[in-house]
Scaffold this motif. Structure first.
Motif, PDB file in Angstrom:
ATOM      1  N   SER A 105     -32.277  11.300  -6.312  1.00  0.00           N
ATOM      2  CA  SER A 105     -32.089  10.492  -5.268  1.00  0.00           C
ATOM      3  C   SER A 105     -31.213  11.147  -4.288  1.00  0.00           C
ATOM      4  N   ASP A 120     -29.235   8.862   1.823  1.00  0.00           N
ATOM      5  CA  ASP A 120     -30.272   7.816   1.450  1.00  0.00           C
ATOM      6  C   ASP A 120     -31.612   8.145   1.782  1.00  0.00           C
ATOM      7  N   GLY A 180     -33.862   6.811  -2.881  1.00  0.00           N
ATOM      8  CA  GLY A 180     -32.967   6.130  -2.612  1.00  0.00           C
ATOM      9  C   GLY A 180     -31.794   6.813  -2.494  1.00  0.00           C
ATOM     10  N   THR A 187     -36.184   0.584  -6.520  1.00  0.00           N
ATOM     11  CA  THR A 187     -36.246   2.081  -6.639  1.00  0.00           C
ATOM     12  C   THR A 187     -36.322   2.337  -8.038  1.00  0.00           C
TER      13      THR A 187
END
Ligand SMILES: [Zn+2]
Length: 335
Positions: free
Chosen positions: A150, A156, A216, A225
């Motif tokens: 992630s 992000d 994410g 997520t």
């Protein structure tokens, strides 16, 4: 299989990697230090095996501040019934365990970034020794590899599963089929800024089917997520024929990252203002972020403009940004 020029790995697994049933143990790496003279780093590992079939290697916590992978994989290790498996599932939910325990991207012991440490060294740092064990003892066993990522604390992403464009088109097609099966909301044909030393490259060079994710970020995980991660890993095991049943399909939109122009970097320190949100469409030349100087008033912000049409696939996460940070990533919808 092992390179005779390299010394043996100092890592000893506490479980039998060739055993059957569900086993939970550690990769034990001797690590002598101030608070434990004959101590060890204990990297959690589960092996769930039943009869003949393919082997999947599933890793999370390659970077220690990314949580969807570990949440999905600790859960899978606890719940996957060997009776439901044909083949072997090797699970390392927190691959760079020292980093994971510290909640940091890199290891607090040696500052090692696991995903820049491959192929590793048996006589190197703690991070390099873990990478070397994966390179020489786990990767050769695997038919299919899923390495969860992630954005961590500083990026992000829109939630996607990805594989790389590869010179071997048969291997590439296998990887993209696995990405399709994972069925994240987005699927990406991925370009790397810097592929040297990556787990991805190590697995691909060995001819493995390798898929990764960015699900994410921001140094946390979201309900949505984590659901994507849990469903995706089960889908991948079904796709590989290790778990029976049909892949749980849902629509995925493919994105391309055709060149370095996807990436925009900050050229000033300051406070970042995103001008559009993740997943929003962008046009070439559009201002996607502004960086406001904070040392004094009255200065104009640096404008970061998209270099191509597409959508915002990733952005810098914390409110403050430094020159050189990746500020925005644009990806191009295809088909
Ligand atoms: Zn990562």
């Amino acid at each position: 299989m092992l390179d005779q020029n390299l010394r043996p790995s100092p890592i000893v697994p506490t479980i039998d990697l060739d055993g059957s049933g569900a086993q939970h143990g550690f990769l034990r790496l001797p690590f002598s230090r101030d608070d434990s003279a004959w101590g060890s780093v204990m990297v959690p590992i589960a092996v769930i095996s039943n009869g003949r079939g393919p082997t999947a290697l599933l890793t999370g916590g390659n970077h220690g501040d990314e949580y969807e992978g570990p949440l999905a994989l600790y859960d899978l290790a606890r719940t996957l019934d060997p009776q439901d498996v044909s083949g072997t599932v090797i699970i390392l939910p927190a691959l760079n365990y020292p980093a994971f325990k510290a909640g940091t991207r890199t290891s607090p012991i040696d500052k090692g970034n696991m995903n820049r440490s491959f192929p590793g060294r048996p006589d190197g740092t703690v991070t390099e020794k873990i990478a070397d064990y994966v390179q020489r003892h786990l990767l050769p066993r695997a038919d299919i590899v899923l390495d969860f990522h992630s954005g961590g604390r500083t990026l992000d992403f829109v939630p996607f599963c990805a594989a790389h464009v590869l010179p071997d088109k048969v291997q590439e097609a296998r990887a993209f089929a696995a990405v399709e099966a994972f069925a994240a909301p987005w699927s990406v044909k991925m370009l790397e800024i810097d592929a040297v030393g990556m787990f991805d490259t190590a697995a691909e060079d060995m001819g493995k089917t390798f898929v990764t994710t960015e699900l994410g970020g921001g140094g946390t995980a979201r309900a949505r997520t984590v659901r994507i991660a849990r469903r995706g890993v089960m889908n991948l095991l079904r796709h590989a024929g290790i778990v029976s049943g049909a892949v749980e399909q849902s629509p995925t939109a493919w994105l391309d990252m055709p060149s370095d122009d996807c990436f925009s970097f900050a050229e000033d320190d300051g406070m970042i203002e995103t001008m559009i949100d993740l997943g929003d469409r962008v046009e070439q030349g559009m201002v996607v972020a502004r960086i406001h100087g904070v040392g004094r008033t009255g200065t104009a912000p640096q404008e970061i403009r998209a270099k191509m049409d597409g959508l915002l696939a990733a952005r810098h996460f914390p409110g403050l940004v430094k020159a050189g940070d990746c500020a925005a990533v644009v990806a191009v919808p295809t088909g």
